[in-house]
Design a protein around this motif. Structure first.
Motif, PDB file in Angstrom:
ATOM      1  N   GLN A  40      -5.664  40.011  29.970  1.00 38.52           N
ATOM      2  CA  GLN A  40      -5.134  38.731  29.510  1.00 38.52           C
ATOM      3  C   GLN A  40      -5.637  38.403  28.111  1.00 38.52           C
ATOM      4  OE1 GLN A  40      -6.521  36.340  32.806  1.00 38.52           O
ATOM      5  NE2 GLN A  40      -4.426  36.002  33.505  1.00 38.52           N
ATOM      6  N   LEU A  41      -6.910  38.661  27.849  1.00 34.31           N
ATOM      7  CA  LEU A  41      -7.466  38.401  26.522  1.00 34.31           C
ATOM      8  C   LEU A  41      -6.776  39.259  25.470  1.00 34.31           C
ATOM      9  CD1 LEU A  41      -9.483  37.038  24.646  1.00 34.31           C
ATOM     10  CD2 LEU A  41     -11.110  38.848  25.242  1.00 34.31           C
ATOM     11  N   ALA A  42      -6.555  40.527  25.769  1.00 36.60           N
ATOM     12  CA  ALA A  42      -5.883  41.416  24.813  1.00 36.60           C
ATOM     13  C   ALA A  42      -4.473  40.915  24.510  1.00 36.60           C
ATOM     14  CB  ALA A  42      -5.842  42.838  25.355  1.00 36.60           C
ATOM     15  N   MET A  43      -3.740  40.511  25.537  1.00 37.85           N
ATOM     16  CA  MET A  43      -2.379  40.006  25.320  1.00 37.85           C
ATOM     17  C   MET A  43      -2.408  38.682  24.571  1.00 37.85           C
ATOM     18  SD  MET A  43      -0.203  41.065  28.687  1.00 37.85           S
ATOM     19  CE  MET A  43      -1.435  40.775  29.950  1.00 37.85           C
ATOM     20  N   LEU A  44      -3.346  37.817  24.896  1.00 34.36           N
ATOM     21  CA  LEU A  44      -3.472  36.535  24.206  1.00 34.36           C
ATOM     22  C   LEU A  44      -3.691  36.749  22.711  1.00 34.36           C
ATOM     23  CD1 LEU A  44      -3.946  33.354  24.470  1.00 34.36           C
ATOM     24  CD2 LEU A  44      -6.349  33.951  24.463  1.00 34.36           C
ATOM     25  N   LEU A  45      -4.593  37.662  22.361  1.00 37.99           N
ATOM     26  CA  LEU A  45      -4.906  37.901  20.955  1.00 37.99           C
ATOM     27  C   LEU A  45      -3.764  38.568  20.205  1.00 37.99           C
ATOM     28  CD1 LEU A  45      -8.632  39.004  21.242  1.00 37.99           C
ATOM     29  CD2 LEU A  45      -7.722  36.791  20.501  1.00 37.99           C
ATOM     30  N   GLU A  46      -2.872  39.266  20.911  1.00 31.75           N
ATOM     31  CA  GLU A  46      -1.709  39.895  20.282  1.00 31.75           C
ATOM     32  C   GLU A  46      -0.496  38.978  20.252  1.00 31.75           C
ATOM     33  OE1 GLU A  46      -1.542  42.704  18.580  1.00 31.75           O
ATOM     34  OE2 GLU A  46      -3.695  42.861  18.896  1.00 31.75           O
ATOM     35  N   GLY A  47      -0.635  37.776  20.824  1.00 26.46           N
ATOM     36  CA  GLY A  47       0.476  36.827  20.815  1.00 26.46           C
ATOM     37  C   GLY A  47       1.499  37.103  21.891  1.00 26.46           C
ATOM     38  N   ILE A  48       1.141  37.864  22.925  1.00 21.08           N
ATOM     39  CA  ILE A  48       2.045  38.189  24.019  1.00 21.08           C
ATOM     40  C   ILE A  48       1.867  37.146  25.115  1.00 21.08           C
ATOM     41  CG2 ILE A  48       2.588  39.901  25.801  1.00 21.08           C
ATOM     42  CD1 ILE A  48       1.412  42.022  23.874  1.00 21.08           C
ATOM     43  N   ASP A  49       2.974  36.696  25.689  1.00 22.10           N
ATOM     44  CA  ASP A  49       2.909  35.757  26.801  1.00 22.10           C
ATOM     45  C   ASP A  49       2.424  36.521  28.025  1.00 22.10           C
ATOM     46  OD1 ASP A  49       3.223  33.900  28.794  1.00 22.10           O
ATOM     47  OD2 ASP A  49       5.280  33.376  28.259  1.00 22.10           O
ATOM     48  N   TRP A  50       1.158  36.372  28.395  1.00 21.19           N
ATOM     49  CA  TRP A  50       0.545  37.145  29.464  1.00 21.19           C
ATOM     50  C   TRP A  50       1.085  36.775  30.840  1.00 21.19           C
ATOM     51  CZ3 TRP A  50      -1.851  33.977  32.874  1.00 21.19           C
ATOM     52  CH2 TRP A  50      -2.228  32.712  32.405  1.00 21.19           C
ATOM     53  N   ARG A  51       1.779  35.626  30.946  1.00 15.63           N
ATOM     54  CA  ARG A  51       2.337  35.225  32.238  1.00 15.63           C
ATOM     55  C   ARG A  51       3.531  36.087  32.621  1.00 15.63           C
ATOM     56  NH1 ARG A  51       3.254  29.233  30.483  1.00 15.63           N
ATOM     57  NH2 ARG A  51       4.108  30.491  28.818  1.00 15.63           N
ATOM     58  N   SER A  52       4.276  36.561  31.640  1.00 19.27           N
ATOM     59  CA  SER A  52       5.420  37.439  31.912  1.00 19.27           C
ATOM     60  C   SER A  52       5.585  38.409  30.745  1.00 19.27           C
ATOM     61  CB  SER A  52       6.700  36.620  32.114  1.00 19.27           C
ATOM     62  OG  SER A  52       6.982  35.876  30.954  1.00 19.27           O
ATOM     63  N   PRO A  53       4.704  39.410  30.662  1.00 20.97           N
ATOM     64  CA  PRO A  53       4.780  40.343  29.531  1.00 20.97           C
ATOM     65  C   PRO A  53       6.076  41.148  29.556  1.00 20.97           C
ATOM     66  CG  PRO A  53       3.183  41.095  31.148  1.00 20.97           C
ATOM     67  CD  PRO A  53       3.647  39.749  31.591  1.00 20.97           C
ATOM     68  N   GLN A  54       6.650  41.335  28.395  1.00 19.00           N
ATOM     69  CA  GLN A  54       7.893  42.082  28.244  1.00 19.00           C
ATOM     70  C   GLN A  54       7.648  43.253  27.311  1.00 19.00           C
ATOM     71  OE1 GLN A  54      10.878  41.215  29.751  1.00 19.00           O
ATOM     72  NE2 GLN A  54       9.672  39.659  30.814  1.00 19.00           N
ATOM     73  N   ARG A  55       8.118  44.417  27.705  1.00 17.93           N
ATOM     74  CA  ARG A  55       8.039  45.572  26.822  1.00 17.93           C
ATOM     75  C   ARG A  55       9.081  45.364  25.724  1.00 17.93           C
ATOM     76  NH1 ARG A  55       6.283  51.020  27.461  1.00 17.93           N
ATOM     77  NH2 ARG A  55       5.687  50.423  29.554  1.00 17.93           N
ATOM     78  N   THR A  56       8.649  45.394  24.493  1.00 15.07           N
ATOM     79  CA  THR A  56       9.584  45.135  23.389  1.00 15.07           C
ATOM     80  C   THR A  56      10.097  46.405  22.738  1.00 15.07           C
ATOM     81  OG1 THR A  56       7.734  44.987  21.842  1.00 15.07           O
ATOM     82  CG2 THR A  56       8.479  42.929  22.871  1.00 15.07           C
ATOM     83  N   TRP A  57       9.499  47.532  23.056  1.00  9.01           N
ATOM     84  CA  TRP A  57       9.920  48.773  22.434  1.00  9.01           C
ATOM     85  C   TRP A  57       9.787  49.893  23.449  1.00  9.01           C
ATOM     86  CZ3 TRP A  57       7.230  53.343  21.469  1.00  9.01           C
ATOM     87  CH2 TRP A  57       7.891  54.255  20.654  1.00  9.01           C
ATOM     88  N   GLN A  58      10.807  50.714  23.514  1.00  3.68           N
ATOM     89  CA  GLN A  58      10.753  51.885  24.387  1.00  3.68           C
ATOM     90  C   GLN A  58      11.169  53.095  23.554  1.00  3.68           C
ATOM     91  OE1 GLN A  58      13.310  51.039  27.697  1.00  3.68           O
ATOM     92  NE2 GLN A  58      11.639  50.119  28.853  1.00  3.68           N
ATOM     93  N   PRO A  59      10.485  54.211  23.724  1.00  2.00           N
ATOM     94  CA  PRO A  59      10.867  55.404  22.990  1.00  2.00           C
ATOM     95  C   PRO A  59      12.263  55.865  23.409  1.00  2.00           C
ATOM     96  CG  PRO A  59       9.096  55.885  24.548  1.00  2.00           C
ATOM     97  CD  PRO A  59       9.342  54.422  24.587  1.00  2.00           C
ATOM     98  N   GLN A  60      13.027  56.348  22.435  1.00  2.00           N
ATOM     99  CA  GLN A  60      14.377  56.802  22.702  1.00  2.00           C
ATOM    100  C   GLN A  60      14.413  58.204  23.278  1.00  2.00           C
ATOM    101  OE1 GLN A  60      17.001  54.749  22.487  1.00  2.00           O
ATOM    102  NE2 GLN A  60      15.458  53.196  22.056  1.00  2.00           N
ATOM    103  N   ARG A  61      13.459  59.036  22.856  1.00  2.00           N
ATOM    104  CA  ARG A  61      13.404  60.389  23.389  1.00  2.00           C
ATOM    105  C   ARG A  61      11.969  60.886  23.376  1.00  2.00           C
ATOM    106  NH1 ARG A  61      16.204  63.566  18.361  1.00  2.00           N
ATOM    107  NH2 ARG A  61      14.545  63.122  16.916  1.00  2.00           N
ATOM    108  N   VAL A  62      11.720  61.892  24.162  1.00  2.00           N
ATOM    109  CA  VAL A  62      10.370  62.437  24.302  1.00  2.00           C
ATOM    110  C   VAL A  62      10.346  63.811  23.674  1.00  2.00           C
ATOM    111  CG1 VAL A  62       8.613  63.147  25.946  1.00  2.00           C
ATOM    112  CG2 VAL A  62      10.040  61.150  26.434  1.00  2.00           C
ATOM    113  N   GLY A  63       9.243  64.136  23.044  1.00  2.00           N
ATOM    114  CA  GLY A  63       9.112  65.506  22.570  1.00  2.00           C
ATOM    115  C   GLY A  63       8.938  65.567  21.148  1.00  2.00           C
TER     116      GLY A  63
END
Length: 63
Positions: A40-63
Motif C-alpha cells: 500500500q505504501l509503494a502504491m501510495l507513493l506512486e500515486g496509484i489508487d491502492w483500493r483498486s489498482p489497475q494495470r495501465t500497461w501490458q506488453p504487446q509481445r514476449v521475446g
C-alpha cells in the motif's frame, strides 16, 4: 505533497514526494493512526489508487 518520517534504528529519515498530476489516495485513520502494508505504501507513493489498482500497461509481445 506527502512527507514520510521513518525510524531506521539509528535515526530518523524524512522523505518528501509531490505528484505532478492527480492526488494521493490516503487510507482512513483510526484513533489518529494510519496502518499501511509495504505494498500500500509503494502504491501510495506512486500515486496509484491502492483500493483498486489497475494495470495501465501490458506488453504487446514476449521475446
Amino acid at each position: 505533497m506527502i512527507k514520510l518520517l521513518r525510524y531506521d534504528g539509528d535515526g530518523f529519515c524524512l522523505y518528501a514526494k509531490r505528484l505532478e498530476r492527480g492526488r494521493f489516495v490516503w487510507p482512513g485513520a483510526r484513533e489518529g493512526v494510519v496502518h499501511l502494508t509495504p505494498a500500500q505504501l509503494a502504491m501510495l507513493l506512486e500515486g496509484i489508487d491502492w483500493r483498486s489498482p489497475q494495470r495501465t500497461w501490458q506488453p504487446q509481445r514476449v521475446g
